[in-house]
Design an enzyme around this catalytic site. Structure first.
Site, short mmCIF file in Angstrom:
data_model
loop_
_atom_site.label_atom_id
_atom_site.label_comp_id
_atom_site.label_asym_id
_atom_site.label_seq_id
_atom_site.Cartn_x
_atom_site.Cartn_y
_atom_site.Cartn_z
N HIS A 161 -6.15 -6.29 -20.01
CA HIS A 161 -7.53 -6.75 -19.77
C HIS A 161 -8.51 -5.98 -20.66
O HIS A 161 -9.35 -6.59 -21.35
CB HIS A 161 -7.87 -6.53 -18.29
CG HIS A 161 -9.30 -6.81 -17.92
ND1 HIS A 161 -9.66 -7.92 -17.18
CD2 HIS A 161 -10.45 -6.15 -18.20
CE1 HIS A 161 -10.98 -7.92 -17.01
NE2 HIS A 161 -11.48 -6.85 -17.62
N GLU A 162 -8.40 -4.66 -20.66
CA GLU A 162 -9.31 -3.83 -21.46
C GLU A 162 -9.07 -4.04 -22.95
O GLU A 162 -10.03 -4.00 -23.74
CB GLU A 162 -9.15 -2.35 -21.09
CG GLU A 162 -9.47 -2.02 -19.63
CD GLU A 162 -10.90 -2.36 -19.25
OE1 GLU A 162 -11.76 -2.42 -20.15
OE2 GLU A 162 -11.16 -2.57 -18.05
N HIS A 206 -11.10 -6.96 -24.16
CA HIS A 206 -12.47 -6.58 -24.53
C HIS A 206 -12.50 -5.87 -25.88
O HIS A 206 -13.29 -6.21 -26.76
CB HIS A 206 -13.06 -5.63 -23.48
CG HIS A 206 -13.32 -6.25 -22.15
ND1 HIS A 206 -14.04 -7.42 -22.01
CD2 HIS A 206 -12.97 -5.86 -20.90
CE1 HIS A 206 -14.12 -7.71 -20.71
NE2 HIS A 206 -13.48 -6.79 -20.03
N ASP A 218 -17.71 -7.56 -15.66
CA ASP A 218 -17.83 -8.51 -16.77
C ASP A 218 -18.79 -9.64 -16.44
O ASP A 218 -19.50 -10.15 -17.32
CB ASP A 218 -16.45 -9.09 -17.11
CG ASP A 218 -15.47 -8.00 -17.54
OD1 ASP A 218 -15.93 -7.02 -18.15
OD2 ASP A 218 -14.27 -8.15 -17.27
#
Length: 359
Positions: free
Chosen positions: A59-60, A63, A163
């Site tokens: 997930h990170e 980004h 987010d």
């Protein structure tokens, strides 16, 4: 982040796990042992936690790699018991870019959930409460699917620092501009945070922690954006200090200590004929005193690796750098020679004055 284990790099980004993460694994093992689970079951539960945090890392990375596409680097991703933190240099200021960076993380969880949905056989009937209470080989990947769905839903909350808050700001910024969009998104985030805290007192204390995290995250984001707006168009020359005390490399620790006691400076620039050669902080000075180095030249105890600003640099960039690094002060150069110093306190005073003048 201190006390973190380096797991390696992905696309040049360090992956760190904070030592408190071990406490989470220990708590999971202890909880399973209290329930009478055998060793394979305990190891399976730990494996599930690791699988969840692997999804968090992905997930990170979503980004970070999207931000990298827009020229914004990420120094590290740190795993904490409450989740992962990607240390981006900054968020893009263009609404379209921020929107894509904010959506990239949850999009990764959507892809993971979709893959698991397509691969796993359909469940026979509605899962019972027992299905969610204990990890078994039969439900391991089903629970991992549900966790990724929850991550998507949780991050969709329109509140900083989730987010969803950044997505909301990006959408509002298309019409209202970044500053006004941030104010609206932050205010909404703080209202939601108060709601979480209120509900937490009656149902789940963990919601109180989430509420506090959201409230202060929204407040901080709003303040930073407003400050950057005040600083826009101003140079470092306008915000630097020109009255300051310096040391030379041959000054002793005793000399530096006398200057520390005689004035208000806590950190000193070490320079020779206008050329910066290092910095000396109060902690370095006190450590030298403890080691009985009173007659030692400051050149022996100072930091020689010094980042500097130029008088023509943007004041907003200096503010961002000081917020990011927490370095107490930076020398400011003009034509290669020391012209001033700049720190957080002086920039904050500049902001207060500009704010007062604009009213």
């Amino acid at each position: 982040m201190k006390w973190s284990l380096n797991l390696g790099r992905v696309a040049g980004i360090k992956i760190l796990v904070h030592w408190t993460f071990v406490l989470l694994l220990g708590w999971v093992a202890f909880t399973e042992a209290q329930r009478g689970s055998d060793t394979p079951t305990i190891l399976l539960a730990i494996g599930f936690v690791l699988a969840v945090f692997f999804c968090v890392v992905l997930h990170e990375l979503g980004h970070a790699l999207t931000a990298k596409h827009y020229g914004i680097n990420t120094k590290m991703i740190t795993l904490l018991p409450i989740g992962g933190v990607a240390s981006l240099e900054k968020m893009p200021e263009k609404p379209r870019q921020e929107l894509l960076v904010a959506l990239a993380g949850p999009a990764v969880n959507v892809v993971i959930a979709l893959i698991l949905w397509l691969v796993l056989p359909s469940l026979q009937g509605t899962p019972t409460e027992e299905f969610f209470l204990r990890i078994t080989p039969a439900n391991f990947f089903y629970l991992l699917f549900f966790v990724n769905v929850v991550l998507v839903v949780f991050n969709a909350i329109p509140a900083f620092p989730m987010d969803g808050g950044r997505v909301l700001r990006a959408l509002l910024a298309f019409r209202l501009g970044r500053v006004r969009a941030t104010q609206i998104a932050a205010n909404l985030g703080q209202l939601l945070a108060i709601f979480f805290i209120f509900i937490g007192f009656f149902y789940n204390p963990f919601l109180i922690l989430i509420g506090a995290f959201v409230f202060f995250g929204a407040y901080s984001e709003n303040m930073v954006v407003q400050h950057l707006d005040f600083l826009r168009g101003h140079s470092v020359r306008e915000g630097m200090m020109t009255n300051f005390v310096t040391l030379t490399p041959t000054n002793t620790v005793r000399d530096a200590l006398n200057k520390l006691l005689a004035g208000s400076e806590h950190e000193f620039i070490v320079e020779q004929d206008g050329v910066v050669v290092g910095t000396l902080t109060r902690s370095q000075l006190i450590q030298a005193v403890k080691e009985e180095q009173m007659e030692t030249p400051v050149a022996k105890v100072m930091s020689g690796d010094v980042k500097t600003f130029n008088v023509q640099d943007k004041l907003a960039d200096a503010y961002t750098e000081l917020q990011k690094t927490r370095v107490p002060l930076y020398p400011v150069l003009e034509n290669g020679r020391l012209a001033g110093v700049i720190n957080n306190d002086n920039i904050n005073e500049f902001i207060i004055i500009k704010s007062a003048l604009s009213q």
